[in-house]
Write an enzyme that holds these catalytic residues in place. Structure first.
Site, PDB file in Angstrom:
ATOM      1  NE  ARG A  90      39.932  57.963  23.575  1.00  0.00           N
ATOM      2  CZ  ARG A  90      41.219  57.959  23.200  1.00  0.00           C
ATOM      3  NH1 ARG A  90      41.622  57.139  22.263  1.00  0.00           N
ATOM      4  NH2 ARG A  90      42.083  58.766  23.755  1.00  0.00           N
ATOM      5  CE1 TYR A  91      37.326  54.881  20.223  1.00  0.00           C
ATOM      6  CE2 TYR A  91      39.261  53.888  21.234  1.00  0.00           C
ATOM      7  CZ  TYR A  91      38.699  54.830  20.395  1.00  0.00           C
ATOM      8  OH  TYR A  91      39.503  55.717  19.745  1.00  0.00           O
ATOM      9  NE  ARG A  94      38.811  49.382  20.327  1.00  0.00           N
ATOM     10  CZ  ARG A  94      37.829  50.067  19.741  1.00  0.00           C
ATOM     11  NH1 ARG A  94      36.558  49.803  20.033  1.00  0.00           N
ATOM     12  NH2 ARG A  94      38.103  51.023  18.881  1.00  0.00           N
ATOM     13  CB  CYS A 103      58.885  52.923  28.224  1.00  0.00           C
ATOM     14  SG  CYS A 103      58.697  52.515  26.493  1.00  0.00           S
ATOM     15  CB  CYS A 107      60.018  57.359  21.743  1.00  0.00           C
ATOM     16  SG  CYS A 107      60.261  55.625  21.373  1.00  0.00           S
ATOM     17  CB  CYS A 110      56.575  58.810  23.825  1.00  0.00           C
ATOM     18  SG  CYS A 110      55.302  57.885  24.705  1.00  0.00           S
ATOM     19  NE  ARG A 112      51.032  55.995  27.734  1.00  0.00           N
ATOM     20  CZ  ARG A 112      50.466  55.710  26.585  1.00  0.00           C
ATOM     21  NH1 ARG A 112      51.195  55.401  25.546  1.00  0.00           N
ATOM     22  NH2 ARG A 112      49.167  55.737  26.464  1.00  0.00           N
ATOM     23  CG  ASP A 269      49.379  61.358  20.537  1.00  0.00           C
ATOM     24  OD1 ASP A 269      48.385  61.467  19.801  1.00  0.00           O
ATOM     25  OD2 ASP A 269      49.707  60.296  21.110  1.00  0.00           O
ATOM     26  CG  ASP A 306      44.246  58.954  20.129  1.00  0.00           C
ATOM     27  OD1 ASP A 306      43.070  59.268  20.415  1.00  0.00           O
ATOM     28  OD2 ASP A 306      44.823  57.952  20.594  1.00  0.00           O
ATOM     29  CE  LYS A 313      44.443  54.640  18.686  1.00  0.00           C
ATOM     30  NZ  LYS A 313      43.640  54.352  19.907  1.00  0.00           N
TER      31      LYS A 313
HETATM   32  C1  LIG Z   1      43.847  53.399  20.642  1.00  0.00           C
HETATM   33  C2  LIG Z   1      42.990  53.011  21.756  1.00  0.00           C
HETATM   34  C3  LIG Z   1      42.316  51.781  21.763  1.00  0.00           C
HETATM   35  C4  LIG Z   1      42.448  50.785  20.641  1.00  0.00           C
HETATM   36  O1  LIG Z   1      41.829  51.248  19.488  1.00  0.00           O
HETATM   37  P1  LIG Z   1      41.762  50.303  18.203  1.00  0.00           P
HETATM   38  O2  LIG Z   1      41.248  51.217  17.144  1.00  0.00           O
HETATM   39  O3  LIG Z   1      40.836  49.174  18.531  1.00  0.00           O
HETATM   40  O4  LIG Z   1      43.147  49.808  17.954  1.00  0.00           O
HETATM   41  C5  LIG Z   1      41.500  51.487  22.824  1.00  0.00           C
HETATM   42  N1  LIG Z   1      41.334  52.348  23.849  1.00  0.00           N
HETATM   43  C6  LIG Z   1      41.979  53.536  23.872  1.00  0.00           C
HETATM   44  C7  LIG Z   1      41.749  54.443  25.027  1.00  0.00           C
HETATM   45  C8  LIG Z   1      42.826  53.909  22.835  1.00  0.00           C
HETATM   46  O5  LIG Z   1      43.464  55.082  22.875  1.00  0.00           O
END
Ligand SMILES: *Cc1c(COP(=O)(O)O)cnc(C)c1O
Length: 322
Positions: A90-91, A94, A103, A107, A110, A112, A269, A306, A313
């Site tokens: 998404r980002y 990362r 798991c 929970c 969740c 999942r 969520d 989220d 987020k």
């Molecule tokens: C939460 C999340 C992250 C990590 O986000 P940070 O703000 O860096 O902790 C990375 N990728 C996805 C898809 C996420 O949902």
């Protein structure tokens, strides 16, 4: 205190442990047919009754069979953001890698807990994931989540971490896990050794209530910290679990005492059948505002939502402060 040795996985086991009334057996079995149940002994032993802050999180409830109109099986659109099996991106800097979808504890809030069939990435699928990461130099951090990566055998997890470390542009590793509190014995010396990677690795511990920080959980965290692994905490704001300023203060102070820096407090969520846990955002914001100043800033996580639809987020701002 229940001193069982087996993970509770169905209505009959829950009834045997005295966690549900005999009359509730059929209704809980119907929940179990839809959403996975697992309560490891370490957590079962901490539950006093099904409606206490631990029981609410882990003991299934017939209300889960009712899906509210705004709830969705993929509330944060992880599926749409998955370029290949096991990866969510998404980002820009990362990506998530989910080596298995199992798991230690399902929970009840969740998304999942939806039952997953074959929950483990095959060797070929893992290779494809490494190739995908290797081809994307913008990705500086790989976040192992799931499911729960600490359910892998230490040797298998070690192999995954080594392969990720060998990718030059991957600078940071992260492991998100419920194991330190849910099944602390798994975080043994061999597992702690595997987490002591050459590149920086952050362990993000998921815990929602002060009572999850048992002596065993704290000892497990010490084992990884002794090897230089920094720890962060993530929690979900949950009705009847931690929805008071005192409960949140106790939780975050327990984290700090265990050398775990509270990182995120997640707004719930909108997963199917989780309405009984919902706390309105305005209330969450008021709770966080009540903690500011009252407890050390080290103990304060960022309260985040989220956003549905895969938008990512966002901090839930506190206009009171502006
Ligand atoms: C939460 C999340 C992250 C990590 O986000 P940070 O703000 O860096 O902790 C990375 N990728 C996805 C898809 C996420 O949902």
């Amino acid at each position: 205190m229940r001193l069982g040795t087996k993970t509770l996985r169905d209505a009959d086991a829950l009834r045997g442990a005295g966690l549900i009334a005999p009359a509730a057996r059929d209704a809980i079995a119907a929940v179990g047919a839809r959403y996975a149940i697992a309560i490891p002994p370490a957590l079962a032993g901490l539950i006093e009754h099904a409606d206490d802050p631990l029981g609410r999180q882990f003991v299934p409830d017939p209300a889960e069979l009712i899906t509210a109109p705004h709830e969705s099986a993929d509330p944060i659109a992880d599926e749409a953001l998955s370029p290949l099996k096991g990866i969510v991106h998404r980002y820009p800097d990362r990506a998530l890698l989910k080596p298995l979808l199992i798991c230690p504890v399902y929970c009840r809030f969740c998304f999942r807990r939806e039952q997953v069939g074959d929950g483990v990435l095959t060797a070929a699928e893992l290779d494809a994931a490494y190739d995908w990461l290797r081809a994307r130099p913008a990705i500086r951090e790989v976040i192992l989540t799931g499911g729960d990566p600490l359910l892998l055998a230490p040797r298998r997890l070690g192999a995954i971490l080594q392969a990720l470390e060998a990718i030059p542009h991957v600078e940071t590793l992260r492991v998100h896990s419920r194991v330190p509190v849910a099944d602390p014995a798994r975080l043994n010396a061999a597992m702690a050794e595997v987490l002591a990677t050459e590149k920086p690795l952050w362990l993000v511990v998921h815990a929602n209530h002060v009572r999850e920080f048992s002596a065993e959980a704290r000892a497990a965290l010490r084992r990884v910290q002794a090897r230089g692994v920094p720890c962060l905490g993530q929690s979900v704001l949950l009705r009847g679990v931690n929805d008071s300023a005192q409960a949140l203060e106790d939780l975050f102070r327990a984290m700090l005492a265990a050398r775990v820096k509270p990182y995120y407090l997640h707004h719930l969520d909108a997963a199917p059948g989780t309405a009984r846990f919902a706390v309105p955002m305005a209330e969450g914001r008021r709770l966080m505002a009540a903690l500011r100043g009252r407890v050390t800033g080290l103990a304060l996580p960022t309260y985040v939502l989220d956003r549905p639809g895969g938008l990512g987020k966002v901090p839930i701002a506190t206009p009171e402060h502006v």
